[in-house]
Design a protein around this motif. Structure first.
Motif, PDB file in Angstrom:
ATOM      1  N   LEU A 195       0.732  -1.158   0.066  1.00  0.00           N
ATOM      2  CA  LEU A 195       0.141   0.078   0.214  1.00  0.00           C
ATOM      3  C   LEU A 195       0.835   1.201  -0.042  1.00  0.00           C
ATOM      4  O   LEU A 195       1.761   1.255   0.562  1.00  0.00           O
ATOM      5  CB  LEU A 195      -0.967   0.173   1.147  1.00  0.00           C
ATOM      6  N   PRO A 196       0.441   2.434  -0.654  1.00  0.00           N
ATOM      7  CA  PRO A 196       1.112   3.536  -0.594  1.00  0.00           C
ATOM      8  C   PRO A 196       0.983   4.402   0.548  1.00  0.00           C
ATOM      9  O   PRO A 196      -0.010   4.170   1.248  1.00  0.00           O
ATOM     10  CB  PRO A 196       0.951   4.203  -2.003  1.00  0.00           C
ATOM     11  N   ASP A 197       1.642   5.335   0.496  1.00  0.00           N
ATOM     12  CA  ASP A 197       1.351   6.308   1.480  1.00  0.00           C
ATOM     13  C   ASP A 197       0.205   7.286   1.137  1.00  0.00           C
ATOM     14  O   ASP A 197      -0.070   7.781   0.225  1.00  0.00           O
ATOM     15  CB  ASP A 197       2.544   7.400   1.781  1.00  0.00           C
ATOM     16  N   PRO A 198      -1.066   7.026   2.078  1.00  0.00           N
ATOM     17  CA  PRO A 198      -2.243   7.770   1.616  1.00  0.00           C
ATOM     18  C   PRO A 198      -2.408   9.133   1.667  1.00  0.00           C
ATOM     19  O   PRO A 198      -2.122  10.015   2.604  1.00  0.00           O
ATOM     20  CB  PRO A 198      -3.140   7.185   2.877  1.00  0.00           C
ATOM     21  N   ARG A 199      -2.360   9.702   0.310  1.00  0.00           N
ATOM     22  CA  ARG A 199      -2.350  10.908  -0.038  1.00  0.00           C
ATOM     23  C   ARG A 199      -3.690  11.373  -0.788  1.00  0.00           C
ATOM     24  O   ARG A 199      -4.375  12.606  -0.786  1.00  0.00           O
ATOM     25  CB  ARG A 199      -1.128  11.587  -0.573  1.00  0.00           C
ATOM     26  N   THR A 200      -3.890  10.686  -1.698  1.00  0.00           N
ATOM     27  CA  THR A 200      -5.163  11.047  -2.719  1.00  0.00           C
ATOM     28  C   THR A 200      -6.424  10.348  -2.306  1.00  0.00           C
ATOM     29  O   THR A 200      -6.152   9.217  -1.649  1.00  0.00           O
ATOM     30  CB  THR A 200      -4.503  10.849  -4.263  1.00  0.00           C
ATOM     31  N   PRO A 201      -7.512  10.429  -3.009  1.00  0.00           N
ATOM     32  CA  PRO A 201      -8.616   9.633  -2.633  1.00  0.00           C
ATOM     33  C   PRO A 201      -8.555   8.321  -3.274  1.00  0.00           C
ATOM     34  O   PRO A 201      -9.082   7.279  -2.681  1.00  0.00           O
ATOM     35  CB  PRO A 201      -9.767  10.337  -3.308  1.00  0.00           C
ATOM     36  N   ALA A 202      -7.617   8.154  -4.256  1.00  0.00           N
ATOM     37  CA  ALA A 202      -7.591   6.909  -4.902  1.00  0.00           C
ATOM     38  C   ALA A 202      -6.588   5.775  -3.969  1.00  0.00           C
ATOM     39  O   ALA A 202      -7.051   4.575  -3.892  1.00  0.00           O
ATOM     40  CB  ALA A 202      -6.871   6.867  -6.104  1.00  0.00           C
ATOM     41  N   ASP A 203      -5.589   6.611  -3.135  1.00  0.00           N
ATOM     42  CA  ASP A 203      -4.772   5.793  -2.194  1.00  0.00           C
ATOM     43  C   ASP A 203      -5.899   5.421  -1.114  1.00  0.00           C
ATOM     44  O   ASP A 203      -5.722   3.973  -0.671  1.00  0.00           O
ATOM     45  CB  ASP A 203      -3.809   6.760  -1.747  1.00  0.00           C
ATOM     46  N   PHE A 204      -6.729   6.267  -0.587  1.00  0.00           N
ATOM     47  CA  PHE A 204      -7.640   5.836   0.328  1.00  0.00           C
ATOM     48  C   PHE A 204      -8.552   4.518   0.104  1.00  0.00           C
ATOM     49  O   PHE A 204      -8.836   3.727   0.662  1.00  0.00           O
ATOM     50  CB  PHE A 204      -8.297   7.024   1.080  1.00  0.00           C
ATOM     51  N   GLN A 205      -9.063   4.856  -1.192  1.00  0.00           N
ATOM     52  CA  GLN A 205      -9.760   3.675  -1.775  1.00  0.00           C
ATOM     53  C   GLN A 205      -9.028   2.386  -1.671  1.00  0.00           C
ATOM     54  O   GLN A 205      -9.562   1.179  -1.391  1.00  0.00           O
ATOM     55  CB  GLN A 205     -10.171   3.886  -3.078  1.00  0.00           C
ATOM     56  N   ARG A 206      -7.764   2.371  -2.105  1.00  0.00           N
ATOM     57  CA  ARG A 206      -6.900   0.991  -2.037  1.00  0.00           C
ATOM     58  C   ARG A 206      -6.878   0.751  -0.592  1.00  0.00           C
ATOM     59  O   ARG A 206      -6.965  -0.764  -0.418  1.00  0.00           O
ATOM     60  CB  ARG A 206      -5.624   1.436  -2.577  1.00  0.00           C
ATOM     61  N   TYR A 207      -6.697   1.457   0.351  1.00  0.00           N
ATOM     62  CA  TYR A 207      -6.889   1.012   1.793  1.00  0.00           C
ATOM     63  C   TYR A 207      -8.148   0.525   2.122  1.00  0.00           C
ATOM     64  O   TYR A 207      -7.961  -0.719   2.808  1.00  0.00           O
ATOM     65  CB  TYR A 207      -6.314   2.168   2.848  1.00  0.00           C
ATOM     66  N   ALA A 208      -9.269   1.028   1.856  1.00  0.00           N
ATOM     67  CA  ALA A 208     -10.268   0.485   2.053  1.00  0.00           C
ATOM     68  C   ALA A 208     -10.676  -0.746   1.325  1.00  0.00           C
ATOM     69  O   ALA A 208     -11.056  -1.567   2.013  1.00  0.00           O
ATOM     70  CB  ALA A 208     -11.396   1.505   1.417  1.00  0.00           C
ATOM     71  N   ASP A 209     -10.044  -1.107   0.360  1.00  0.00           N
ATOM     72  CA  ASP A 209     -10.467  -2.416  -0.517  1.00  0.00           C
ATOM     73  C   ASP A 209      -9.515  -3.395   0.165  1.00  0.00           C
ATOM     74  O   ASP A 209     -10.007  -4.582   0.346  1.00  0.00           O
ATOM     75  CB  ASP A 209      -9.840  -2.232  -1.940  1.00  0.00           C
ATOM     76  N   HIS A 210      -8.267  -2.906   0.573  1.00  0.00           N
ATOM     77  CA  HIS A 210      -7.407  -3.953   1.217  1.00  0.00           C
ATOM     78  C   HIS A 210      -8.068  -4.402   2.563  1.00  0.00           C
ATOM     79  O   HIS A 210      -8.263  -5.636   2.992  1.00  0.00           O
ATOM     80  CB  HIS A 210      -6.121  -3.266   1.520  1.00  0.00           C
ATOM     81  N   TYR A 211      -8.453  -3.368   3.283  1.00  0.00           N
ATOM     82  CA  TYR A 211      -9.083  -3.737   4.740  1.00  0.00           C
ATOM     83  C   TYR A 211     -10.374  -4.746   4.606  1.00  0.00           C
ATOM     84  O   TYR A 211     -10.478  -5.564   5.543  1.00  0.00           O
ATOM     85  CB  TYR A 211      -9.298  -2.490   5.562  1.00  0.00           C
ATOM     86  N   GLN A 212     -11.122  -4.234   3.433  1.00  0.00           N
ATOM     87  CA  GLN A 212     -12.330  -5.254   3.318  1.00  0.00           C
ATOM     88  C   GLN A 212     -11.860  -6.557   2.984  1.00  0.00           C
ATOM     89  O   GLN A 212     -12.594  -7.662   3.197  1.00  0.00           O
ATOM     90  CB  GLN A 212     -13.211  -4.509   2.316  1.00  0.00           C
ATOM     91  N   GLU A 213     -10.833  -6.757   2.154  1.00  0.00           N
ATOM     92  CA  GLU A 213     -10.550  -8.036   1.909  1.00  0.00           C
ATOM     93  C   GLU A 213     -10.019  -8.932   2.858  1.00  0.00           C
ATOM     94  O   GLU A 213     -10.331 -10.139   3.132  1.00  0.00           O
ATOM     95  CB  GLU A 213      -9.582  -8.025   0.682  1.00  0.00           C
ATOM     96  N   VAL A 214      -9.058  -8.234   3.870  1.00  0.00           N
ATOM     97  CA  VAL A 214      -8.732  -8.762   5.078  1.00  0.00           C
ATOM     98  C   VAL A 214      -9.861  -9.217   5.917  1.00  0.00           C
ATOM     99  O   VAL A 214      -9.849 -10.300   6.563  1.00  0.00           O
ATOM    100  CB  VAL A 214      -7.711  -7.910   5.605  1.00  0.00           C
ATOM    101  N   ALA A 215     -10.815  -8.353   5.967  1.00  0.00           N
ATOM    102  CA  ALA A 215     -12.136  -8.717   6.787  1.00  0.00           C
ATOM    103  C   ALA A 215     -12.632  -9.935   6.346  1.00  0.00           C
ATOM    104  O   ALA A 215     -13.038 -10.851   7.307  1.00  0.00           O
ATOM    105  CB  ALA A 215     -13.013  -7.563   6.953  1.00  0.00           C
ATOM    106  N   LEU A 216     -12.779 -10.180   4.935  1.00  0.00           N
ATOM    107  CA  LEU A 216     -13.624 -11.336   4.638  1.00  0.00           C
ATOM    108  C   LEU A 216     -12.732 -12.318   4.728  1.00  0.00           C
ATOM    109  O   LEU A 216     -13.268 -13.536   5.187  1.00  0.00           O
ATOM    110  CB  LEU A 216     -13.862 -10.879   3.264  1.00  0.00           C
TER     111      LEU A 216
END
Length: 313
Positions: free
Chosen positions: A195-216
């Motif tokens: 994961l990159p350093d969160p700076r842009t909305p696209a970066d935050f979306q990547r974080y959201a997708d990652h955490y959702q995948e981990v939770a599942l």
């Protein structure tokens, strides 16, 4: 006649107890001369530790879902502080989980050792493993995949007669939990590194997708942890109650005496003590007069309860 394992009344028409399957061979509840250990207190402590550890793990497994929600909000507000705070909170939650996990592991091992030692005092029991395997069996490579389950199955069989199906459910849940937790942890760690350093909305979306995948992915180890934790809690409490009841029955029938020694007859009188004259007794003592004093009554009633008296005297 009572079953020596479960304490139920049994019928002489059956060779085995209809409740727990113990052979009705007339043996005593406990073998004399073999020490037994209390398992109620350590069993209750282990059950509480198992419950808290299971609860904390389920919370940790569900925590990435919270982080996914925060990551989506951060993408809208362009603020990474909430996401960083959630990561710190997850790290802090791991500390009590690890402490509880280690403490509970020690309690379970001690409980298994004591429960296995108690079965040595149960007549007719032929355990397959020595008591030290209740502890060392968890640490020996490859053997740790089989020995604890075999030890628990022997303890349950020798303590309650039945319940080995619950042992299989516990051990299956434990193995699935161990493998699934290792797999999901390694996968989550690898994804976190990408994961990159969160700076842009696209970066935050990547974080959201990652955490959702981990939770599942955490659903499988979380369910397996619940199955293993609840099963082991039930096993510990049931075996502890069964062993304590059997030890109490055996101790109450023959307190401090071997089980096969018959109690002395209550009607047999105790032998009268023999009193020998002391060699230091004085020799110049004047003997009492042979005739009774005129002041004493001519006859006196016999002493109540004196040896040799008649009934009612």
């Amino acid at each position: 006649m009572r079953c020596q394992t479960c304490g139920d009344e049994t019928s002489p028409a059956f060779a085995d107890c209809q409740r727990c399957g113990t052979p009705l061979d007339g043996r005593p509840t406990l073998s004399p001369g073999i020490a037994t250990y209390s398992v109620r207190g350590i069993g209750l402590a282990a059950a509480i530790g198992l419950g808290l550890t299971t609860l904390l793990y389920v919370l940790l497994a569900a925590f990435p879902a919270v982080e996914a929600v925060l990551a989506r909000r951060a993408a809208t507000a362009d603020d990474a502080d909430a996401l960083r705070s959630a990561a710190v909170a997850e790290g802090l939650l791991n500390v009590p989980y690890l402490l509880l996990y280690l403490t509970t592991a020690v309690l379970v091992m001690i409980w298994m050792f004591r429960a296995r030692k108690n079965t040595d005092a149960f007549p007719g029991v032929r355990p397959h493993l020595n008591a030290h395997w209740a502890i060392t069996g968890w640490w020996v490579p490859l053997a740790s995949l089989v020995v604890p389950a075999k030890m628990m199955a022997d303890i349950v069989r020798d303590s309650r007669g039945r319940g080995r199906g619950l042992v299989a459910l516990w051990w299956l849940g434990w193995l699935v939990f161990g493998v699934a937790d290792l797999f999901t942890s390694l996968r989550a760690a690898r994804g976190q590194l990408l994961l990159p350093d969160p700076r842009t909305p696209a970066d935050f979306q990547r974080y959201a997708d990652h955490y959702q995948e981990v939770a599942l992915g955490n659903l499988v180890p979380a369910v397996a942890c619940l199955v293993a934790g609840v099963s082991l809690i039930v096993l510990v409490l049931r075996v502890s109650a069964a062993q304590q009841a059997r030890i109490a029955r055996g101790s109450a029938v023959w307190p401090g005496a071997p089980a096969w020694v018959a109690a002395p007859a209550a009607s047999a009188p105790a032998p009268a003590p023999v009193t020998e004259p002391s060699p230091y007794a004085p020799t110049d003592v004047t003997e009492a007069p042979a005739h009774p004093s005129t002041d004493a009554p001519v006859a006196s009633p016999p002493a109540v309860g004196a040896a040799g008296g008649t009934i009612g005297a």
